[in-house]
Design a protein around this motif. Structure first.
Motif, PDB file in Angstrom:
ATOM      1  N   ARG A 153       0.809  -1.226   0.000  1.00 44.74           N
ATOM      2  CA  ARG A 153       0.000   0.000   0.000  1.00 44.74           C
ATOM      3  C   ARG A 153       0.842   1.276   0.000  1.00 44.74           C
ATOM      4  O   ARG A 153       0.476   2.248  -0.644  1.00 44.74           O
ATOM      5  N   GLU A 154       1.946   1.285   0.749  1.00 52.87           N
ATOM      6  CA  GLU A 154       2.711   2.514   0.930  1.00 52.87           C
ATOM      7  C   GLU A 154       3.869   2.689  -0.047  1.00 52.87           C
ATOM      8  O   GLU A 154       4.381   3.793  -0.189  1.00 52.87           O
ATOM      9  N   TYR A 155       4.291   1.632  -0.728  1.00 52.05           N
ATOM     10  CA  TYR A 155       5.459   1.739  -1.609  1.00 52.05           C
ATOM     11  C   TYR A 155       5.173   1.301  -3.041  1.00 52.05           C
ATOM     12  O   TYR A 155       5.291   2.081  -3.965  1.00 52.05           O
ATOM     13  N   TYR A 156       4.775   0.037  -3.220  1.00 56.39           N
ATOM     14  CA  TYR A 156       4.664  -0.504  -4.573  1.00 56.39           C
ATOM     15  C   TYR A 156       3.471   0.027  -5.355  1.00 56.39           C
ATOM     16  O   TYR A 156       3.559   0.274  -6.549  1.00 56.39           O
ATOM     17  N   SER A 157       2.328   0.184  -4.723  1.00 54.15           N
ATOM     18  CA  SER A 157       1.131   0.548  -5.481  1.00 54.15           C
ATOM     19  C   SER A 157       0.968   2.052  -5.699  1.00 54.15           C
ATOM     20  O   SER A 157       0.191   2.453  -6.562  1.00 54.15           O
ATOM     21  N   VAL A 158       1.676   2.899  -4.981  1.00 57.55           N
ATOM     22  CA  VAL A 158       1.479   4.346  -5.071  1.00 57.55           C
ATOM     23  C   VAL A 158       1.690   4.895  -6.482  1.00 57.55           C
ATOM     24  O   VAL A 158       0.813   5.583  -7.009  1.00 57.55           O
ATOM     25  N   PRO A 159       2.809   4.626  -7.160  1.00 51.33           N
ATOM     26  CA  PRO A 159       2.967   5.200  -8.493  1.00 51.33           C
ATOM     27  C   PRO A 159       1.943   4.682  -9.497  1.00 51.33           C
ATOM     28  O   PRO A 159       1.526   5.411 -10.389  1.00 51.33           O
ATOM     29  N   PHE A 160       1.484   3.453  -9.335  1.00 50.50           N
ATOM     30  CA  PHE A 160       0.493   2.914 -10.256  1.00 50.50           C
ATOM     31  C   PHE A 160      -0.876   3.524 -10.017  1.00 50.50           C
ATOM     32  O   PHE A 160      -1.600   3.830 -10.949  1.00 50.50           O
ATOM     33  N   ARG A 161      -1.212   3.754  -8.757  1.00 52.11           N
ATOM     34  CA  ARG A 161      -2.472   4.434  -8.450  1.00 52.11           C
ATOM     35  C   ARG A 161      -2.458   5.842  -9.031  1.00 52.11           C
ATOM     36  O   ARG A 161      -3.429   6.281  -9.652  1.00 52.11           O
ATOM     37  N   MET A 162      -1.355   6.525  -8.885  1.00 48.40           N
ATOM     38  CA  MET A 162      -1.240   7.886  -9.415  1.00 48.40           C
ATOM     39  C   MET A 162      -1.303   7.900 -10.943  1.00 48.40           C
ATOM     40  O   MET A 162      -1.885   8.803 -11.532  1.00 48.40           O
ATOM     41  N   GLY A 163      -0.710   6.899 -11.582  1.00 46.04           N
ATOM     42  CA  GLY A 163      -0.773   6.802 -13.041  1.00 46.04           C
ATOM     43  C   GLY A 163      -2.183   6.543 -13.541  1.00 46.04           C
ATOM     44  O   GLY A 163      -2.624   7.120 -14.531  1.00 46.04           O
ATOM     45  N   VAL A 164      -2.922   5.678 -12.832  1.00 48.23           N
ATOM     46  CA  VAL A 164      -4.308   5.404 -13.190  1.00 48.23           C
ATOM     47  C   VAL A 164      -5.147   6.671 -13.019  1.00 48.23           C
ATOM     48  O   VAL A 164      -5.943   7.036 -13.886  1.00 48.23           O
ATOM     49  N   GLU A 165      -4.953   7.357 -11.905  1.00 51.49           N
ATOM     50  CA  GLU A 165      -5.692   8.591 -11.660  1.00 51.49           C
ATOM     51  C   GLU A 165      -5.374   9.661 -12.700  1.00 51.49           C
ATOM     52  O   GLU A 165      -6.222  10.500 -13.016  1.00 51.49           O
ATOM     53  N   ALA A 166      -4.152   9.645 -13.247  1.00 49.03           N
ATOM     54  CA  ALA A 166      -3.761  10.616 -14.271  1.00 49.03           C
ATOM     55  C   ALA A 166      -4.286  10.246 -15.650  1.00 49.03           C
ATOM     56  O   ALA A 166      -4.181  11.018 -16.585  1.00 49.03           O
ATOM     57  N   GLY A 167      -4.845   9.024 -15.798  1.00 54.52           N
ATOM     58  CA  GLY A 167      -5.466   8.629 -17.050  1.00 54.52           C
ATOM     59  C   GLY A 167      -4.647   7.719 -17.933  1.00 54.52           C
ATOM     60  O   GLY A 167      -4.878   7.651 -19.133  1.00 54.52           O
ATOM     61  N   SER A 168      -3.695   6.976 -17.372  1.00 53.53           N
ATOM     62  CA  SER A 168      -2.927   6.038 -18.185  1.00 53.53           C
ATOM     63  C   SER A 168      -3.869   5.094 -18.933  1.00 53.53           C
ATOM     64  O   SER A 168      -4.869   4.651 -18.390  1.00 53.53           O
ATOM     65  N   ARG A 169      -3.542   4.790 -20.184  1.00 52.39           N
ATOM     66  CA  ARG A 169      -4.452   4.035 -21.047  1.00 52.39           C
ATOM     67  C   ARG A 169      -4.038   2.605 -21.327  1.00 52.39           C
ATOM     68  O   ARG A 169      -4.735   1.891 -22.038  1.00 52.39           O
ATOM     69  N   ALA A 170      -2.914   2.134 -20.800  1.00 54.02           N
ATOM     70  CA  ALA A 170      -2.467   0.774 -21.055  1.00 54.02           C
ATOM     71  C   ALA A 170      -1.796   0.222 -19.795  1.00 54.02           C
ATOM     72  O   ALA A 170      -1.130   0.957 -19.082  1.00 54.02           O
ATOM     73  N   TYR A 171      -1.985  -1.080 -19.557  1.00 47.77           N
ATOM     74  CA  TYR A 171      -1.455  -1.724 -18.357  1.00 47.77           C
ATOM     75  C   TYR A 171      -0.901  -3.087 -18.722  1.00 47.77           C
ATOM     76  O   TYR A 171      -1.536  -3.834 -19.452  1.00 47.77           O
ATOM     77  N   MET A 172       0.254  -3.398 -18.198  1.00 43.77           N
ATOM     78  CA  MET A 172       0.852  -4.713 -18.444  1.00 43.77           C
ATOM     79  C   MET A 172       0.349  -5.672 -17.375  1.00 43.77           C
ATOM     80  O   MET A 172       0.484  -5.394 -16.180  1.00 43.77           O
ATOM     81  N   GLY A 173      -0.226  -6.786 -17.789  1.00 42.41           N
ATOM     82  CA  GLY A 173      -0.735  -7.761 -16.845  1.00 42.41           C
ATOM     83  C   GLY A 173       0.364  -8.616 -16.249  1.00 42.41           C
ATOM     84  O   GLY A 173       1.446  -8.740 -16.795  1.00 42.41           O
ATOM     85  N   LEU A 174       0.090  -9.214 -15.119  1.00 41.88           N
ATOM     86  CA  LEU A 174       1.033 -10.110 -14.459  1.00 41.88           C
ATOM     87  C   LEU A 174       0.892 -11.498 -15.028  1.00 41.88           C
ATOM     88  O   LEU A 174      -0.193 -11.946 -15.343  1.00 41.88           O
ATOM     89  N   LEU A 175       1.998 -12.190 -15.153  1.00 39.29           N
ATOM     90  CA  LEU A 175       1.969 -13.579 -15.610  1.00 39.29           C
ATOM     91  C   LEU A 175       2.115 -14.525 -14.463  1.00 39.29           C
ATOM     92  O   LEU A 175       2.740 -14.308 -13.536  1.00 39.29           O
TER      93      LEU A 175
END
Length: 70
Positions: A48-70
């Motif tokens: 919650r405090e380290y790994y997901s923060v930049p991705f949450r911010m990118g989603v909120e900024a409107g990023s249009r593509a995401y790489m899925g986990l394998l």
């Protein structure tokens, strides 16, 4: 920085993007040695405090593509 990068890549036109920003390498991929076989164990707080923060911010900024986990 993530939000500015996403917005800079995609531009501010309401209908057309310059390019689609791709969010990738979501979780626990910050080790340089043995990425293909190392353990990525971490607790909920680190998620919650380290790994997901930049991705949450990118989603909120409107990023249009995401790489899925394998």
């Amino acid at each position: 920085m993530v939000a500015a990068f996403v917005k800079g890549l995609q531009g501010d036109h309401p209908k057309y993007w310059r390019t689609a920003s791709l969010m990738k390498h979501f979780l626990a991929n910050s080790n340089e040695d043995g990425r293909g076989g190392s353990s990525s164990n971490f607790d909920e707080r680190l998620l919650r405090e380290y790994y997901s923060v930049p991705f949450r911010m990118g989603v909120e900024a409107g990023s249009r593509a995401y790489m899925g986990l394998l």
